[in-house]
Design a protein around this motif. Structure first.
Motif, PDB file in Angstrom:
ATOM      1  N   ARG A 188      41.643  -3.834   4.330  1.00 45.59           N
ATOM      2  CA  ARG A 188      41.478  -3.392   5.709  1.00 45.59           C
ATOM      3  C   ARG A 188      42.331  -4.212   6.669  1.00 45.59           C
ATOM      4  NH1 ARG A 188      36.631  -2.452   3.137  1.00 45.59           N
ATOM      5  NH2 ARG A 188      35.663  -0.401   3.544  1.00 45.59           N
ATOM      6  N   PHE A 198      45.649  -2.567   8.256  1.00 43.94           N
ATOM      7  CA  PHE A 198      45.654  -1.748   9.471  1.00 43.94           C
ATOM      8  C   PHE A 198      45.992  -2.605  10.693  1.00 43.94           C
ATOM      9  CE2 PHE A 198      42.925   0.530   6.498  1.00 43.94           C
ATOM     10  CZ  PHE A 198      43.420   1.822   6.604  1.00 43.94           C
ATOM     11  N   VAL A 209      37.828  -3.249  12.076  1.00 41.22           N
ATOM     12  CA  VAL A 209      39.183  -2.731  12.301  1.00 41.22           C
ATOM     13  C   VAL A 209      39.293  -1.932  13.590  1.00 41.22           C
ATOM     14  CG1 VAL A 209      40.929  -1.146  11.416  1.00 41.22           C
ATOM     15  CG2 VAL A 209      39.823  -2.759   9.861  1.00 41.22           C
ATOM     16  N   LEU A 246      41.583  -2.972  16.856  1.00 44.39           N
ATOM     17  CA  LEU A 246      42.692  -2.155  17.353  1.00 44.39           C
ATOM     18  C   LEU A 246      42.435  -1.672  18.775  1.00 44.39           C
ATOM     19  CD1 LEU A 246      43.521  -0.146  14.105  1.00 44.39           C
ATOM     20  CD2 LEU A 246      44.866  -1.988  15.149  1.00 44.39           C
ATOM     21  N   GLN A 256      40.157   6.479  15.130  1.00 45.35           N
ATOM     22  CA  GLN A 256      40.191   5.313  14.260  1.00 45.35           C
ATOM     23  C   GLN A 256      38.866   5.147  13.504  1.00 45.35           C
ATOM     24  OE1 GLN A 256      43.059   3.452  13.856  1.00 45.35           O
ATOM     25  NE2 GLN A 256      41.974   2.546  12.123  1.00 45.35           N
ATOM     26  N   ILE A 288      38.917   7.482  10.667  1.00 46.71           N
ATOM     27  CA  ILE A 288      39.715   6.885   9.587  1.00 46.71           C
ATOM     28  C   ILE A 288      38.877   5.856   8.832  1.00 46.71           C
ATOM     29  CG2 ILE A 288      41.699   5.389   9.109  1.00 46.71           C
ATOM     30  CD1 ILE A 288      43.139   6.820  11.438  1.00 46.71           C
ATOM     31  N   ALA A 289      38.096   5.069   9.557  1.00 44.66           N
ATOM     32  CA  ALA A 289      37.230   4.082   8.907  1.00 44.66           C
ATOM     33  C   ALA A 289      36.222   4.756   7.979  1.00 44.66           C
ATOM     34  CB  ALA A 289      36.510   3.245   9.957  1.00 44.66           C
ATOM     35  N   TYR A 332      48.359   3.228  17.707  1.00 44.21           N
ATOM     36  CA  TYR A 332      47.888   2.591  16.475  1.00 44.21           C
ATOM     37  C   TYR A 332      47.290   3.593  15.510  1.00 44.21           C
ATOM     38  CZ  TYR A 332      43.140   2.398  18.627  1.00 44.21           C
ATOM     39  OH  TYR A 332      41.928   2.689  19.209  1.00 44.21           O
ATOM     40  N   VAL A 333      46.880   4.754  16.006  1.00 41.97           N
ATOM     41  CA  VAL A 333      46.340   5.779  15.118  1.00 41.97           C
ATOM     42  C   VAL A 333      47.423   6.296  14.178  1.00 41.97           C
ATOM     43  CG1 VAL A 333      45.154   8.000  14.976  1.00 41.97           C
ATOM     44  CG2 VAL A 333      44.604   6.417  16.833  1.00 41.97           C
ATOM     45  N   SER A 365      47.736   3.760  11.415  1.00 41.41           N
ATOM     46  CA  SER A 365      46.610   3.793  10.490  1.00 41.41           C
ATOM     47  C   SER A 365      46.663   5.014   9.585  1.00 41.41           C
ATOM     48  CB  SER A 365      45.291   3.751  11.264  1.00 41.41           C
ATOM     49  OG  SER A 365      45.112   2.503  11.900  1.00 41.41           O
ATOM     50  N   GLN A 411      49.077   4.300   6.839  1.00 38.61           N
ATOM     51  CA  GLN A 411      48.498   3.460   5.798  1.00 38.61           C
ATOM     52  C   GLN A 411      47.574   4.259   4.890  1.00 38.61           C
ATOM     53  OE1 GLN A 411      49.158   0.635   4.686  1.00 38.61           O
ATOM     54  NE2 GLN A 411      47.359  -0.048   3.537  1.00 38.61           N
ATOM     55  N   VAL A 412      46.747   5.107   5.468  1.00 35.18           N
ATOM     56  CA  VAL A 412      45.827   5.918   4.673  1.00 35.18           C
ATOM     57  C   VAL A 412      46.592   6.873   3.758  1.00 35.18           C
ATOM     58  CG1 VAL A 412      44.181   7.823   4.829  1.00 35.18           C
ATOM     59  CG2 VAL A 412      43.830   5.764   6.183  1.00 35.18           C
TER      60      VAL A 412
END
Length: 236
Positions: free
Chosen positions: A14, A17, A70, A74, A98, A101-102, A165-166, A169, A172-173
């Motif tokens: 994590r 992120f 996270v 962010l 976000q 996403i978590a 930042y989305v 993220s 990354q996902v």
């Protein structure tokens, strides 16, 4: 501002992120455990340092503040790093995305650890295989389809109509899912053209491209959140 990032060494996890946001913005930061070892986090986890006691890493020290989780990190860093729109309503929208996403990341983790975090994957392989079938067949299409629609409804390039930042993220996902479920993602990519394009754009951003080529970017591996086990990707 010089930031201190606290997260376990040896995995992206994590903490990645947060790294992506700091790297994309060109922010000055120290990855504390990589410099000083994982023990540097313990005083914070034991409540022996000033600031709010974190439950677990990642957490960031920003000035005198200690921020964990996270999405909360962010949300805090976003304005200073230029990675969230100024309007309060748009910042709230970023946080909502976000947190979604978590939710996905938590389900990803529980795919290979469906019974207990304290047991090895090898101790719960049968249960993980059953959980992975639902992840591939139901949950991945539902989550990724949602984010594909969010992109479509907001101009097709960014979830918030501008880089945030989305975007990082989601990059990354998507990379993690591609590593964890290569066969399934190969089948899903044709249904996710906007997400595929977003992933490619983020990868080409100068600071991100430099980070990905550096030693600071650890590879995905079977100790992190996104783990590739062939049996979980539908292979026999």
């Amino acid at each position: 501002m010089h930031y201190e990032l606290y997260y376990w060494t040896g995995i992206q996890g994590r903490g990645e992120f947060i790294r992506l946001a700091l790297e994309d913005a060109g922010a000055a930061y120290t990855d504390m455990a990589r410099v000083h070892g994982d023990a540097v986090m313990q005083p914070f986890l034991d409540g022996k340092e000033d600031g709010l006691q974190p439950f677990a890493p990642p957490f960031v020290k920003s000035g005198r503040q200690v921020i964990a989780q996270v999405a909360a990190i962010l949300d805090h860093l976003g304005p200073d790093l230029g990675l969230v729109p100024d309007a309060a309503s748009r910042r709230q929208q970023a946080l909502q995305l976000q947190l979604t996403i978590a939710d996905l990341v938590a389900e990803v983790h529980d795919t290979h650890h469906p019974i207990s975090m304290s047991q090895y994957y090898e101790d719960q392989k049968r249960e993980a295989k059953a959980r992975a079938a639902g992840m591939r067949g139901e949950r991945m299409p539902k989550f990724l389809g949602y984010f594909e629609r969010v992109l479509k409804d907001n101009g097709e390039r960014h979830p918030l109509r501008e880089h945030s930042y989305v975007d990082l993220s989601l990059f990354q996902v998507l990379g993690g899912l591609e590593y964890m479920f290569p066969r399934r993602m190969q089948a899903l990519w044709p249904t996710l053209p906007l997400l595929r394009a977003l992933k490619d754009r983020v990868e080409r951003r100068p600071n991100i491209a430099a980070y990905l080529a550096s030693e600071r970017r650890l590879a995905f591996n079977t100790n992190g959140i996104f783990r590739h086990y062939p049996a979980l990707d539908g292979e026999t």
